[in-house]
Design an enzyme around this catalytic site. Structure first.
Site, mmCIF file in Angstrom:
data_model
loop_
_atom_site.group_PDB
_atom_site.id
_atom_site.type_symbol
_atom_site.label_atom_id
_atom_site.label_comp_id
_atom_site.label_asym_id
_atom_site.label_seq_id
_atom_site.Cartn_x
_atom_site.Cartn_y
_atom_site.Cartn_z
ATOM 1 C CB THR A 38 -0.916 0.056 1.461
ATOM 2 O OG1 THR A 38 -1.814 -1.204 1.088
ATOM 3 C CG2 THR A 38 -1.788 1.329 1.140
ATOM 4 C CD GLN B 154 -2.769 -11.418 -4.034
ATOM 5 O OE1 GLN B 154 -2.272 -12.573 -3.822
ATOM 6 N NE2 GLN B 154 -3.487 -10.856 -3.228
ATOM 7 C CB SER C 120 3.019 -6.758 0.009
ATOM 8 O OG SER C 120 2.619 -6.833 1.454
ATOM 9 C CG HIS D 202 1.512 -9.547 4.137
ATOM 10 N ND1 HIS D 202 0.049 -10.171 3.990
ATOM 11 C CD2 HIS D 202 1.321 -8.480 3.603
ATOM 12 C CE1 HIS D 202 -0.906 -9.409 3.518
ATOM 13 N NE2 HIS D 202 -0.160 -8.266 3.281
ATOM 14 C CB THR E 165 14.266 3.474 11.124
ATOM 15 O OG1 THR E 165 14.577 4.635 11.959
ATOM 16 C CG2 THR E 165 15.189 2.390 11.621
ATOM 17 C CB CYS F 128 -8.067 -4.421 1.607
ATOM 18 S SG CYS F 128 -6.559 -5.224 1.639
#
Length: 358
Positions: free
Chosen positions: A71, A168, A184, A186, A219, A301
């Protein structure tokens, strides 16, 4: 009671053992990579080593900007890319639509794919000198793959840039030849809270100051980045096995009176969407959950809302029919026995619905 069966890997997939171990080791050696002392320099070396490993695993020769997830990568790409106009496909993830509220929409065909002529027409109508086209690699609700090789040629011929959301598909299939790519961790067995924006040429982005060569402030999540590298290095051989499982599931669903969404389009083997005529997707989810099976309706989501999937609407599905669709997605450990179990549960729910309607 039977063990729970998790078939919602498109929402998130459990961390791989290699990623968990890598993250544990990185936490033990954690220091701020921006600090000038010895510990900070060691952390910086770990971060850059992970960056090289990720580039190698993805076969990527451009820049990598670490982010807090897809995102954030999407927001950076759509808000800070130097362009005169932005086009987004109608089936993009909602994060893309939120990040580009004034973008021009690009329609899709009934199978969920972007038609090359539609893209050519939209680019011509805009007349922009440097357009940005946001077209996903794989749809998160249906698994439909976009023909990015063909679409990329059209975008670049118009002097534009291609941004591909690969949340995906990264780690499951080769990356497309795009100018910007979001991913992403995860989604492929890494930890939550970390991702990346891949950029072919940093000159296309407006810098923001801070870390990541001045293109992302904050960071860096060193333990997450190291775990992401380990997850990507685990390989994607299991995706080929998933193709056989998905083909078997498709056939069984159709034989039982269901519909396969986007059947005629190329689809990623790990994601499928199915319609059970006459049974609301929410009712299917509840009954499957009671049977110990976790799936979802559309995007995780937005699945907590009652609105119709914008993806299915763009593909021409009516509200009622779209409301009868669920998503099933596989992970590395999904087995044939798992598919058999799901099929039996699906057939039972469909049979009960037909019996009540008779």
């Amino acid at each position: 009671m039977s063990q729970r069966l998790y078939l919602d890997h498109a929402a998130t997939t459990p961390m791989l053992l290699d990623a968990r171990e890598a993250m544990r080791a990185a936490i033990a050696r954690w220091a701020n990579p921006s600090s000038p002392h010895a510990e900070g320099r060691a952390a910086r070396a770990m971060l850059e080593d992970a960056r090289r490993r990720i580039a190698t695993a993805l076969d990527w020769d451009g820049e990598i900007i670490f982010t807090g997830g897809a995102t954030e990568a999407i927001r950076i790409a759509l808000s800070r890319t130097r362009c005169d106009a932005t086009i987004v496909s109608a089936v993009e993830h909602e994060a893309v639509h939120r990040a580009a509220p004034d973008a021009f929409f690009l329609p899709v065909q009934q199978d969920g794919t972007v038609l090359a002529d539609a893209l050519t027409g939209r680019l011509g109508a805009l007349g922009a000198k440097a357009p940005l086209a946001a077209i996903q690699s794989v749809n998160n609700e249906t698994g439909v793959c976009q023909p990015l090789d063909k679409l990329r040629t059209i975008v670049r011929k118009a002097g534009g840039l291609l941004f591909a959301d690969c949340a995906q598909s990264a780690g499951k299939m080769a990356l497309p030849d795009a100018d910007l790519i979001s991913l992403s961790a995860h989604k492929f067995g890494g930890p939550p809270g970390v991702g990346a924006l891949l950029v072919r040429d940093l000159a296309v982005l407006e810098p923001s100051g801070g870390q990541e060569k001045g293109y992302r402030a904050g960071t860096e999540n060193l333990p997450g980045v190291v775990a992401m590298a380990a997850a990507l290095e685990a390989g994607r051989g299991w995706v080929d096995r998933a193709g056989d499982l998905r083909a078997h599931l498709d056939g069984a669903i159709e034989a039982a009176g269901g519909e396969v969404i986007g059947k005629r389009a190329p689809r990623l083997a790990t994601i499928s969407a199915y319609r059970m005529p006459g049974v609301a997707g929410s009712a299917q989810l509840i009954q499957l959950d009671l049977a110990g099976i976790a799936v979802s309706a559309g995007s995780a989501c937005s699945s907590g809302t009652l609105k119709t999937s914008h993806v299915l609407s763009a593909m021409g599905w009516g509200d009622k029919e779209a409301g009868e669709v669920i998503r099933v997605s596989f992970g590395p450990e999904t087995s044939r026995a798992d598919i058999y179990r799901f099929i039996e549960a699906w057939k039972r729910i469909a049979g009960d619905a037909r019996a009540r309607a008779a």
